[in-house]
Design an enzyme around this catalytic site. Structure first.
Site, PDB file in Angstrom:
ATOM      1  CG  ASP A 202      37.617  47.982  33.366  1.00  0.00           C
ATOM      2  OD1 ASP A 202      37.926  48.585  34.417  1.00  0.00           O
ATOM      3  OD2 ASP A 202      38.086  46.876  33.045  1.00  0.00           O
TER       4      ASP A 202
ATOM      5  CG  ASP B 150      39.960  45.292  30.763  1.00  0.00           C
ATOM      6  OD1 ASP B 150      40.790  45.980  31.380  1.00  0.00           O
ATOM      7  OD2 ASP B 150      38.902  44.880  31.256  1.00  0.00           O
TER       8      ASP B 150
ATOM      9  CG  ASN C 275      40.914  49.680  34.054  1.00  0.00           C
ATOM     10  OD1 ASN C 275      41.224  49.641  35.240  1.00  0.00           O
ATOM     11  ND2 ASN C 275      40.864  48.599  33.298  1.00  0.00           N
TER      12      ASN C 275
ATOM     13  CB  THR D 198      37.868  41.590  32.347  1.00  0.00           C
ATOM     14  OG1 THR D 198      37.528  42.489  31.272  1.00  0.00           O
ATOM     15  CG2 THR D 198      37.846  40.162  31.850  1.00  0.00           C
TER      16      THR D 198
ATOM     17  CG  PHE E  67      39.922  48.848  40.129  1.00  0.00           C
ATOM     18  CD1 PHE E  67      39.357  48.554  38.887  1.00  0.00           C
ATOM     19  CD2 PHE E  67      39.792  50.136  40.625  1.00  0.00           C
ATOM     20  CE1 PHE E  67      38.702  49.540  38.160  1.00  0.00           C
ATOM     21  CE2 PHE E  67      39.130  51.131  39.913  1.00  0.00           C
ATOM     22  CZ  PHE E  67      38.582  50.833  38.672  1.00  0.00           C
ATOM     23  CG  ASN E  68      37.705  44.585  37.966  1.00  0.00           C
ATOM     24  OD1 ASN E  68      37.893  45.716  37.512  1.00  0.00           O
ATOM     25  ND2 ASN E  68      38.221  43.506  37.410  1.00  0.00           N
TER      26      ASN E  68
ATOM     27  CG  HIS F 143      45.163  41.809  37.131  1.00  0.00           C
ATOM     28  ND1 HIS F 143      45.597  41.289  38.339  1.00  0.00           N
ATOM     29  CD2 HIS F 143      45.778  43.012  36.995  1.00  0.00           C
ATOM     30  CE1 HIS F 143      46.432  42.141  38.915  1.00  0.00           C
ATOM     31  NE2 HIS F 143      46.561  43.189  38.138  1.00  0.00           N
ATOM     32  CG  ASP F 144      41.062  42.201  32.979  1.00  0.00           C
ATOM     33  OD1 ASP F 144      41.133  43.359  32.542  1.00  0.00           O
ATOM     34  OD2 ASP F 144      40.688  41.929  34.140  1.00  0.00           O
TER      35      ASP F 144
HETATM   36  O1  RIB Z   1      42.464  44.622  39.792  1.00  0.00           O
HETATM   37  C1  RIB Z   1      42.682  44.311  38.432  1.00  0.00           C
HETATM   38  C2  RIB Z   1      41.501  44.680  37.606  1.00  0.00           C
HETATM   39  O2  RIB Z   1      41.266  46.080  37.698  1.00  0.00           O
HETATM   40  C3  RIB Z   1      41.695  44.406  36.105  1.00  0.00           C
HETATM   41  O3  RIB Z   1      40.462  44.069  35.540  1.00  0.00           O
HETATM   42  C4  RIB Z   1      42.175  45.718  35.565  1.00  0.00           C
HETATM   43  O4  RIB Z   1      41.814  45.903  34.192  1.00  0.00           O
HETATM   44  C5  RIB Z   1      41.418  46.681  36.419  1.00  0.00           C
HETATM   45  O5  RIB Z   1      40.119  46.828  35.841  1.00  0.00           O
HETATM   46 CA    CA Z   2      39.676  45.251  33.593  1.00  0.00          CA
END
Ligand code: RIB
Ligand code: CA
Length: 304
Positions: free
Chosen positions: A10, A15, A39, A124, A165-166, A235-236
């Protein structure tokens, strides 16, 4: 032999960096990219995936759009971490092409079936496409090598005290993914919060090639959401990195459940101490080598 991967994402600043990391690394072969809303709305995330591949000179890599909302939960308005377009900050041209006509889950199935070696899925973003793919193509899903996802946390969350979040974005899809029988590796905040690109890395990347400059520009915008931090958590990229070099992370097998309720929505309940007696259904990343930012910026700097 490079490991074939498909990134379901996303974009999203991190990403975008994860995609460039894959393209910079001979250990993996990026076969396709699929997009999901998260996102930013789907029309932005799929366009952003193409824009990043355009920047990297990779019109050969197919891109398809997937789910534009969670399986069950109401559609949500993303926060402003990535800006209204999902990739605010850098001055990237509009996408050079339309996404494939196929739905993301059909492209995933096509890529899994066409791959002589087991394809590794690297989600991701929210797991809506992965859950839909596993439901629509259970026999093809059985041929998937691994699913190495960025999401969840054994500890605290980032979008709520409980949830990353994901997983929060589509907890039902996450639960389906963890209970699907797929070989799941969960790369959560426990390690990604230590995967920081720092100002010194950006100074170096600005002097590197086009990918380095884009990465620095992405982090410059994304860093607004991490004031007071030593750097920005990419993160990703950590999920892709786990496929590139499994030695970067320590994994612990355990049972993971996902809270789909209203109060704990999106909590990944990681039974690291085996208190439930339930069989392990995932490997959870519990540690990361120091200096990940150095490693990541070294890799990105290799890509023009
Ligand atoms: O919490 C981090 C995740 O949430 C990452 O994948 C970032 O791109 C958002 O999507
Ligand atoms: Ca992401």
């Amino acid at each position: 032999m490079a490991v074939p991967i498909l990134i379901d994402c996303d974009p999203g600043h991190d990403d975008a960096i994860a995609i460039m990391l894959a393209l910079a690394s001979p250990e993996v072969e990026l076969r396709a990219v699929t997009a999901v809303s998260g996102n930013a709305p789907l029309h932005h995330t799929v366009a952003n995936a193409i824009r990043v591949l355009d920047h990297a000179g990779r019109p050969d890599i197919p891109v398809a759009a997937g789910a534009d909302r969670p399986l069950v939960q109401d559609p949500f308005t993303p926060g402003d971490v990535h800006g209204p377009t999902g990739l605010d900050g850098p001055d990237l041209p509009p996408p050079s092409r339309e996404p494939a006509a196929a739905h993301a889950i059909d492209l995933i199935a096509e890529q899994v079936e066409a791959s002589p070696e087991p394809l590794v899925l690297v989600p991701t973003g929210p797991l809506t496409n992965i859950a839909l793919f596993a439901a629509r193509y259970p026999d093809v899903a059985a041929r998937v090598g691994r699913v190495v996802l960025m999401g969840g946390a054994a500890g605290f969350g980032n979008v709520t005290p409980n949830a990353e979040f994901n997983i929060w974005a589509d907890p039902d899809a996450a639960r389906r993914t963890f209970t699907s029988g797929l070989d799941v590796t969960m790369v959560g905040l426990d390690v990604t919060h230590r995967a920081l690109i720092e100002p010194s890395h950006c100074e170096r990347l600005l002097r590197a090639g086009r990918a380095g400059k884009l990465t620095a520009d992405l982090v410059s915008y994304y860093g607004r959401s991490h004031t007071g931090w030593a750097g920005s958590p990419i993160h990703d990229a950590v999920a892709v990195a786990q496929v590139i070099d499994p030695g970067l992370l320590t994994l612990t097998e355990c049972h993971v459940d996902v809270d789909c309720g209203p109060v704990g929505r999106g909590r990944t309940i990681c039974d690291l101490n085996g208190t439930t007696g339930l069989p392990a259904n995932a490997r959870v990343a519990t540690d990361i080598v120091p200096g990940f930012g150095d490693w990541l910026s070294d890799r990105i700097a290799r890509l023009d």
